[in-house]
Design a protein around this motif. Sequence first.
Motif, short mmCIF file in Angstrom:
data_model
loop_
_atom_site.label_atom_id
_atom_site.label_comp_id
_atom_site.label_asym_id
_atom_site.label_seq_id
_atom_site.Cartn_x
_atom_site.Cartn_y
_atom_site.Cartn_z
N UNK A 24 0.83 -1.21 0.00
CA UNK A 24 0.00 0.00 0.00
C UNK A 24 0.86 1.26 0.00
N UNK A 25 1.98 1.23 0.71
CA UNK A 25 2.88 2.36 0.69
C UNK A 25 3.49 2.57 -0.69
N UNK A 26 3.84 1.47 -1.35
CA UNK A 26 4.42 1.56 -2.69
C UNK A 26 3.41 2.10 -3.70
N UNK A 27 2.15 1.73 -3.55
CA UNK A 27 1.13 2.16 -4.50
C UNK A 27 0.91 3.67 -4.49
N UNK A 28 1.25 4.32 -3.40
CA UNK A 28 1.14 5.78 -3.36
C UNK A 28 2.00 6.40 -4.46
N UNK A 29 3.15 5.76 -4.74
CA UNK A 29 4.03 6.27 -5.79
C UNK A 29 3.76 5.62 -7.14
N UNK A 30 3.80 4.29 -7.19
CA UNK A 30 3.68 3.62 -8.49
C UNK A 30 2.32 3.86 -9.11
N UNK A 31 1.30 4.14 -8.29
CA UNK A 31 -0.01 4.46 -8.83
C UNK A 31 0.03 5.74 -9.65
N UNK A 32 0.75 6.75 -9.15
CA UNK A 32 0.86 8.00 -9.90
C UNK A 32 1.73 7.84 -11.14
N UNK A 33 2.77 7.03 -11.05
CA UNK A 33 3.63 6.82 -12.22
C UNK A 33 2.90 6.00 -13.29
N UNK A 34 2.12 5.03 -12.89
CA UNK A 34 1.42 4.18 -13.87
C UNK A 34 0.34 4.95 -14.61
N UNK A 35 -0.31 5.90 -13.94
CA UNK A 35 -1.36 6.69 -14.58
C UNK A 35 -0.83 7.97 -15.23
N UNK A 36 0.40 8.33 -14.92
CA UNK A 36 0.97 9.55 -15.47
C UNK A 36 0.62 10.81 -14.71
N UNK A 37 -0.14 10.69 -13.63
CA UNK A 37 -0.53 11.88 -12.87
C UNK A 37 0.64 12.51 -12.13
N UNK A 52 10.62 2.16 -2.01
CA UNK A 52 10.81 1.24 -3.14
C UNK A 52 10.05 1.72 -4.37
N UNK A 53 8.84 2.23 -4.16
CA UNK A 53 8.05 2.72 -5.28
C UNK A 53 8.66 3.93 -5.95
N UNK A 80 7.84 0.81 -11.06
CA UNK A 80 7.09 -0.17 -11.84
C UNK A 80 6.33 -1.05 -10.86
N UNK A 81 5.03 -1.22 -11.09
CA UNK A 81 4.18 -1.90 -10.12
C UNK A 81 4.66 -3.32 -9.83
N UNK A 82 4.81 -4.14 -10.88
CA UNK A 82 5.18 -5.53 -10.68
C UNK A 82 6.54 -5.66 -10.01
N UNK A 83 7.51 -4.91 -10.51
CA UNK A 83 8.86 -4.99 -9.95
C UNK A 83 8.89 -4.52 -8.50
N UNK A 84 8.11 -3.50 -8.19
CA UNK A 84 8.06 -2.99 -6.82
C UNK A 84 7.44 -4.01 -5.88
#
Length: 288
Positions: free
Chosen positions: A107-120, A200-201, A206-210
């Motif tokens: 969940x902590x990683x998704x705070x970052x990789x979520x923004x990178x994956x969507x481009x926001x 890590x994010x 990258x979501x999978x790699x993270x």
Amino acid sequence: MTTTATTTTTAGTPAGEPAATEPRPRFHDLVAAEWIKLRSLRSTWIAYGATAVAVIAFNAGTAYDTHSHWTERDTADRAEFIRDGVPLMEAFTGNAAMVMALALTALGALVMVGEYSTGTIRTTLAAVPARRSVMAAKAVVVTAVTTAFGAFVAGTSFALTQAILDRREVGVSIGHPGALRVVLASALLAPVCALAGLALGSVIRRTAATMVASVLVILVLPTVLTDGRRWSAVADHAMPLQAWVRLTAVGHAPTAFPWTTGGAWTVYAVWALAAAVLAVAGVYRRDQ
């Protein structure tokens, strides 16, 4: 009569006057913006809710198993059961700790990789070029939310497990020696792992790699290290899950390379601080 003409800039500002600039965002504004981002995602709260249910269910299930398979014992046996620390072991089990550590890291990683994956993330950094301030705000929000989450889960687990065990007259209160430390260590495991995931994010992006890296760092690496050799024992003691084991241990057995509860608390603090610094540096030193 002389006519004086006033020239203007392309933005409509009279010549000779300083152009109006947008005020720099204050840090609490950035924190508020990150909080809005987090709470606006329904999937985030579903993930937190599912994690809370799973962790509490692990702990309550262990206590209920003890309750349901209880054999008749006298007062001396009950006192020995408490003295051996079994109620505290079941207040927050190792399986529950692993589930929470892995889930909160993700969940902590998704705070970052979520923004990178969507481009926001591009929009975020375009609006606020001060990258370090943005990442610091993210770290503050992640720390606050996950600390509250950890406190709720650890507190609820303790209250529920001891209520179940108390039906067999072996439950303990929060004032029992070591009980508060178990609750605090279990609660603070959440923000430590969440900040590690945020770091890590920000580095991997990258979501999978993270997610793979999170499992390797939080879960797999501690199982590879042993207490058999000094270098391995020191590295093992430096892992968050092993610090949690040390803090929640009752009657800690002597080992070849012993360490203290103070050392375990230090591991928590160092991981949280290092993760926050790495998260900030990971964004500041790289492009979008």
